[in-house]
Scaffold this motif. Structure first.
Motif, short mmCIF file in Angstrom:
data_model
loop_
_atom_site.label_atom_id
_atom_site.label_comp_id
_atom_site.label_asym_id
_atom_site.label_seq_id
_atom_site.Cartn_x
_atom_site.Cartn_y
_atom_site.Cartn_z
N MET A 1 0.84 -1.19 0.00
CA MET A 1 0.00 0.00 0.00
C MET A 1 0.88 1.25 0.00
O MET A 1 1.97 1.25 0.56
N ARG A 2 0.38 2.28 -0.63
CA ARG A 2 1.07 3.57 -0.61
C ARG A 2 0.18 4.58 0.09
O ARG A 2 -0.99 4.74 -0.27
N ILE A 3 0.71 5.24 1.12
CA ILE A 3 -0.08 6.11 1.98
C ILE A 3 0.45 7.53 1.88
O ILE A 3 1.65 7.78 1.99
N ARG A 4 -0.47 8.47 1.69
CA ARG A 4 -0.15 9.89 1.61
C ARG A 4 -0.53 10.55 2.93
O ARG A 4 -1.63 10.33 3.45
N ILE A 5 0.36 11.37 3.47
CA ILE A 5 0.14 12.04 4.75
C ILE A 5 0.34 13.54 4.57
O ILE A 5 1.36 13.98 4.04
N ASP A 6 -0.65 14.31 5.00
CA ASP A 6 -0.55 15.77 5.08
C ASP A 6 -0.90 16.17 6.50
O ASP A 6 -2.02 15.92 6.97
N HIS A 7 0.05 16.76 7.19
CA HIS A 7 -0.09 17.03 8.62
C HIS A 7 0.40 18.44 8.91
O HIS A 7 1.55 18.77 8.62
N SER A 8 -0.47 19.28 9.44
CA SER A 8 -0.05 20.64 9.76
C SER A 8 -0.40 20.97 11.21
O SER A 8 -1.44 20.55 11.73
#
Length: 279
Positions: A1-8
């Motif tokens: 699996m490929r997981i995208r993370i956007d965290h601010s």
């Protein structure tokens, strides 16, 4: 699996802070279970970021602002490819002997109730007993946002039988150490099976040292070992040692904190632009 993370994470101050110092444990390492494809840390103010490794082998960025600042946003974006290893961690550069993770902390010190609970878990091989421990915590401690705070100890959360993933992990750690099994806290991210991509906070679980197998993950909050839906970021003796952002500001008065987190799977066929920032 490929997981995208956007965290601010955004800090807003009542008046400009003279300077800000933060320690960021936001960057994952590659191992057998995960390969970091791209990762970037950015800020919206003039700041210096200095990369190093801490005693636990975590990637740490030290952040220093250069001028008075009334607001600071730290944003992390990246993609990680993961595989299911049944929770077993291999290919990780371990700096410390497992015995170090038998050390108690204020947050993981077991009181009499936790000691009795740990000893009530049926005996057996260490791996089997840790699975039973995870199941007992999952069944006995309800997941409830707001029931505890970041300062609650494992014993305090166990006493009210409620908490969040941080509490489930620290209860597991306290019990495992009581049984003579080294255990540590893990911070990271979870691609949720219910399809909820926008999340309120990062995830946490525990790892226990199993002889002849190595470190194995146990997520008592969900009652499972980590799968390909998990992205592992940092480890520590407790939540303080693996906290994503920890630091202080000088001046600024009373401030506010806002966190936004988006975790989602990426279509494998989509072409990705490989970019690198501070990582």
């Amino acid at each position: 699996m490929r997981i995208r993370i956007d965290h601010s994470t955004r800090y807003a101050y009542a008046r400009p802070a003279r300077f800000i110092v933060q320690m960021l444990r936001l960057t994952p390492r590659s191992c057998e279970a995960q390969q970091v494809r791209e990762w970037r840390i950015e800020t919206d103010v003039d700041a210096r970021l200095r990369r190093s490794d801490d005693a636990f082998g975590n990637i740490v960025h030290s952040l220093y602002t250069e001028r008075p600042t009334d607001a600071l946003t730290i944003r992390v974006t990246g993609e990680v490819s993961t595989v299911d290893t049944g929770g077993v961690i291999r290919g990780q550069n371990e700096r410390l002997q497992p015995g170090v993770y038998l050390r108690d902390t204020r947050l993981t010190q077991a009181d009499a109730a936790l000691i009795d609970f740990a000893r009530s878990v049926p005996e057996g091989a260490a791996l089997e007993r840790m699975h039973r421990l995870m199941g007992a915590i999952h069944a006995g401690v309800a997941f409830e946002v707001g029931a505890t705070s970041a300062t609650h100890t494992a014993s305090e959360a166990f006493a009210i039988s409620r908490g969040v993933c941080q509490d489930h992990a620290q209860i597991f750690i306290a019990c495992a150490r009581t049984l003579g099994v080294p255990a540590r806290y893990v911070s990271g991210h979870l691609n949720r099976s219910d399809g909820r991509h926008d999340q309120d906070a990062a995830h946490a679980w525990a790892e226990a040292w199993i002889e002849d197998l190595g470190w194995v993950g146990f997520d008592a909050a969900n009652g499972i070992c980590p799968t390909e839906n998990y992205v592992r970021i940092a480890v520590g003796l407790d939540s303080l040692g693996a906290t994503p952002i920890r630091g202080t500001s000088y001046g600024g008065g009373v401030g506010s904190l806002t966190v936004a987190l988006h975790v989602r799977p990426v279509q494998q066929g989509r072409q990705q632009h490989q970019s690198r920032g501070w990582s």
